[in-house]
Design an enzyme around this catalytic site. Structure first.
Site, PDB file in Angstrom:
ATOM      1  N   GLY A 249       0.830  -1.211   0.000  1.00 51.61           N
ATOM      2  CA  GLY A 249       0.000   0.000   0.000  1.00 51.61           C
ATOM      3  C   GLY A 249       0.859   1.253   0.000  1.00 51.61           C
ATOM      4  CG  ASP A 250       3.440   1.827   3.273  1.00 52.93           C
ATOM      5  OD1 ASP A 250       2.300   2.192   3.593  1.00 52.93           O
ATOM      6  OD2 ASP A 250       4.181   1.163   4.022  1.00 52.93           O
TER       7      ASP A 250
HETATM    8  N1  LIG Z   1      -1.774 -10.237  -4.530  1.00 58.28           N
HETATM    9  C1  LIG Z   1      -1.415  -9.197  -5.268  1.00 58.28           C
HETATM   10  N2  LIG Z   1      -1.235  -9.311  -6.597  1.00 58.28           N
HETATM   11  C2  LIG Z   1      -0.909  -8.254  -7.353  1.00 58.28           C
HETATM   12  N3  LIG Z   1      -0.737  -7.010  -6.869  1.00 58.28           N
HETATM   13  C3  LIG Z   1      -0.903  -6.826  -5.540  1.00 58.28           C
HETATM   14  C4  LIG Z   1      -1.248  -7.901  -4.662  1.00 58.28           C
HETATM   15  N4  LIG Z   1      -1.344  -7.405  -3.408  1.00 58.28           N
HETATM   16  C5  LIG Z   1      -1.080  -6.082  -3.492  1.00 58.28           C
HETATM   17  N5  LIG Z   1      -0.817  -5.732  -4.772  1.00 58.28           N
HETATM   18  C6  LIG Z   1      -0.522  -4.362  -5.290  1.00 58.28           C
HETATM   19  O1  LIG Z   1      -0.389  -3.451  -4.221  1.00 58.28           O
HETATM   20  C7  LIG Z   1      -1.494  -2.514  -4.204  1.00 58.28           C
HETATM   21  C8  LIG Z   1      -1.904  -2.232  -2.774  1.00 58.28           C
HETATM   22  O2  LIG Z   1      -2.250  -3.438  -2.133  1.00 58.28           O
HETATM   23  P1  LIG Z   1      -3.511  -3.546  -1.167  1.00 58.28           P
HETATM   24  O3  LIG Z   1      -3.363  -4.835  -0.435  1.00 58.28           O
HETATM   25  O4  LIG Z   1      -4.761  -3.348  -1.943  1.00 58.28           O
HETATM   26  O5  LIG Z   1      -3.330  -2.280  -0.226  1.00 58.28           O
HETATM   27  P2  LIG Z   1      -2.989  -2.153   1.330  1.00 58.28           P
HETATM   28  O6  LIG Z   1      -1.603  -2.757   1.485  1.00 58.28           O
HETATM   29  O7  LIG Z   1      -2.995  -0.668   1.563  1.00 58.28           O
HETATM   30  O8  LIG Z   1      -4.059  -2.883   2.050  1.00 58.28           O
HETATM   31  C9  LIG Z   1      -2.569  -3.196  -5.064  1.00 58.28           C
HETATM   32  O9  LIG Z   1      -3.471  -2.296  -5.666  1.00 58.28           O
HETATM   33  C10 LIG Z   1      -1.700  -3.901  -6.134  1.00 58.28           C
HETATM   34  O10 LIG Z   1      -1.218  -2.944  -7.076  1.00 58.28           O
HETATM   35  O1  LIG Z   2       2.804   2.957  12.149  1.00 56.26           O
HETATM   36  P1  LIG Z   2       2.193   1.596  12.312  1.00 56.26           P
HETATM   37  O2  LIG Z   2       0.760   1.541  11.884  1.00 56.26           O
HETATM   38  O3  LIG Z   2       2.436   1.012  13.683  1.00 56.26           O
HETATM   39  O4  LIG Z   2       2.944   0.657  11.275  1.00 56.26           O
HETATM   40  C1  LIG Z   2       4.338   0.497  11.267  1.00 56.26           C
HETATM   41  C2  LIG Z   2       4.703  -0.638  10.376  1.00 56.26           C
HETATM   42  O5  LIG Z   2       4.242  -0.360   9.090  1.00 56.26           O
HETATM   43  C3  LIG Z   2       5.186  -0.754   8.112  1.00 56.26           C
HETATM   44  O6  LIG Z   2       5.694   0.428   7.532  1.00 56.26           O
HETATM   45  C4  LIG Z   2       4.567  -1.681   7.083  1.00 56.26           C
HETATM   46  O7  LIG Z   2       3.260  -1.286   6.818  1.00 56.26           O
HETATM   47  P2  LIG Z   2       2.172  -2.214   6.083  1.00 56.26           P
HETATM   48  O8  LIG Z   2       2.442  -3.634   6.454  1.00 56.26           O
HETATM   49  O9  LIG Z   2       0.836  -1.740   6.560  1.00 56.26           O
HETATM   50  O10 LIG Z   2       2.364  -1.936   4.646  1.00 56.26           O
HETATM   51  C5  LIG Z   2       6.294  -1.468   8.884  1.00 56.26           C
HETATM   52  O11 LIG Z   2       7.520  -1.252   8.269  1.00 56.26           O
HETATM   53  C6  LIG Z   2       6.174  -0.878  10.269  1.00 56.26           C
HETATM   54  O12 LIG Z   2       6.638  -1.752  11.242  1.00 56.26           O
END
Ligand SMILES: Nc1ncnc2c1ncn2[C@@H]1O[C@H](COP(=O)(O)OP(=O)(O)O)[C@@H](O)[C@H]1O
Ligand SMILES: O=P(O)(O)OC[C@H]1O[C@](O)(COP(=O)(O)O)[C@@H](O)[C@@H]1O
Length: 304
Positions: A249-250
């Site tokens: 997501g980041d």
């Molecule tokens: N299983 C996957 N296959 C392909 N792309 C992925 C997958 N998981 C994440 N991504 C990519 O990362 C983006 C963010 O992932 P997502 O899981 O929807 O967001 P978040 O991490 O914020 O919950 C997706 O829109 C896609 O581009």
């Molecule tokens: O600030 P929060 O919500 O505690 O999250 C910190 C964590 O998020 C991360 O940046 C990863 O985030 P995601 O798994 O949600 O993508 C880690 O590197 C870190 O440990």
């Protein structure tokens, strides 16, 4: 345009791998590594890979803060952190048959340290974009991000607040450049469940109508939507083996903001967001430039 990322509660991520985790017993890791973590820092890491001018801001303290800064310097990530008295947190990530994360609440940040940090925002210009993401550290008021948004807007800069729930709804009136809920977060905001794609688009459009300039609804392996003032686009999911979804997501936020800062084109920015998100999902760590460009070739967008 220059991008600033704000990570108020960064972390050293201690990633321990083991074959299986047995609770209540002594477990031995097969591998253990310390990574620089925190959502804004992940965004800065991708921006640096994409050669987008950026600077990571936030709070760092103690020996853990020093280690984190060293890692950023090694990766050539530019930063201007505010030094704090207490230690930067360590978050533990256990990779066994399942992934388990234990995130610490983080150091206390004094009023003086908050003030020092805020003065850094006076250097912003109308050409800048500020990305804020991650949890608030101890001692920071609940409305800290909203205080920052006001300071950012006073300088005429754009902002992205990567958050969910009520905070996401509350920031819309301040006209964020982009918001990116995933489809579960979008459903939670409106206290609903989605049974079809039209419902996802309809609720994404509500966020745009409430003030977001661009809305991305990400759906992990099911693609993503971009909703702008006039149009809706769908990005087909990219194919690959998901190795690690931490930071996907980041990475998507970073890809969008980075390309937007260079082109002011939301559709090109969306394509890069999709490529960066998937490239990170398909790799152990946050994706690198060759991995991102490899994915970018396959991104397909259709107008709905
Ligand atoms: N299983 C996957 N296959 C392909 N792309 C992925 C997958 N998981 C994440 N991504 C990519 O990362 C983006 C963010 O992932 P997502 O899981 O929807 O967001 P978040 O991490 O914020 O919950 C997706 O829109 C896609 O581009
Ligand atoms: O600030 P929060 O919500 O505690 O999250 C910190 C964590 O998020 C991360 O940046 C990863 O985030 P995601 O798994 O949600 O993508 C880690 O590197 C870190 O440990």
């Amino acid at each position: 345009m220059k991008v600033y990322t704000i990570t108020v509660n960064p972390s050293l991520d201690y990633v321990m791998s083991l074959d299986s985790l047995n609770l209540g017993e002594v477990n031995r890791a097969t591998e253990a590594t310390l990574f620089a973590g925190g959502k804004g820092i992940n965004v800065s890491q991708i921006l640096t890979q994409l050669d987008v001018e950026n600077c990571a801001l936030g709070f760092l303290g103690g020996s853990t803060g020093q280690e984190l800064l060293q890692q950023l310097n090694q990766k050539k990530i530019k930063s201007d952190f505010t030094t704090i008295l207490e230690k930067t947190r360590i978050n533990v990530k256990v990779k066994a048959d399942q992934e388990t994360e234990i995130n610490a609440s983080g150091p206390k940040i004094s009023m003086q340290e908050q003030h020092t940090f805020k003065t850094k925002l006076t250097q912003l210009t109308p050409d800048d974009i500020v990305v804020m993401s991650g949890s608030l550290a101890k001692g920071l008021p609940d409305d800290f991000y909203f205080q920052l948004i006001d300071l950012i807007k006073e300088q005429g800069s754009q902002f992205v607040l990567d958050t969910s729930g009520q905070s996401l709804l509350d920031c819309l009136a301040k006209k964020p450049l982009m918001v990116k809920p995933n489809h579960h977060e979008l459903a939670d905001i409106f206290d609903t469940t989605f049974t079809n794609q039209e419902a996802i688009i309809e609720h994404g459009r509500k966020l745009q109508q409430l003030g977001a300039q661009n809305v991305i609804v990400s759906m992990a392996g099911d693609g993503a939507y971009l909703i702008t003032e006039d149009e809706v686009y769908y990005a087909k999911p990219l194919e690959g083996k998901v190795v690690n979804s931490v930071g996907a997501g980041d990475s998507m936020v970073a890809g969008f903001v980075g390309t937007y800062s260079q082109t002011q084109d939301a559709i090109e920015a969306f394509k890069m967001g999709v490529a960066c998100g998937s490239a990170t999902a398909f790799t152990e760590d946050i994706a690198t430039e060759p991995q991102i460009n490899q994915q970018l070739k396959h991104v397909e967008i259709i107008e709905i």
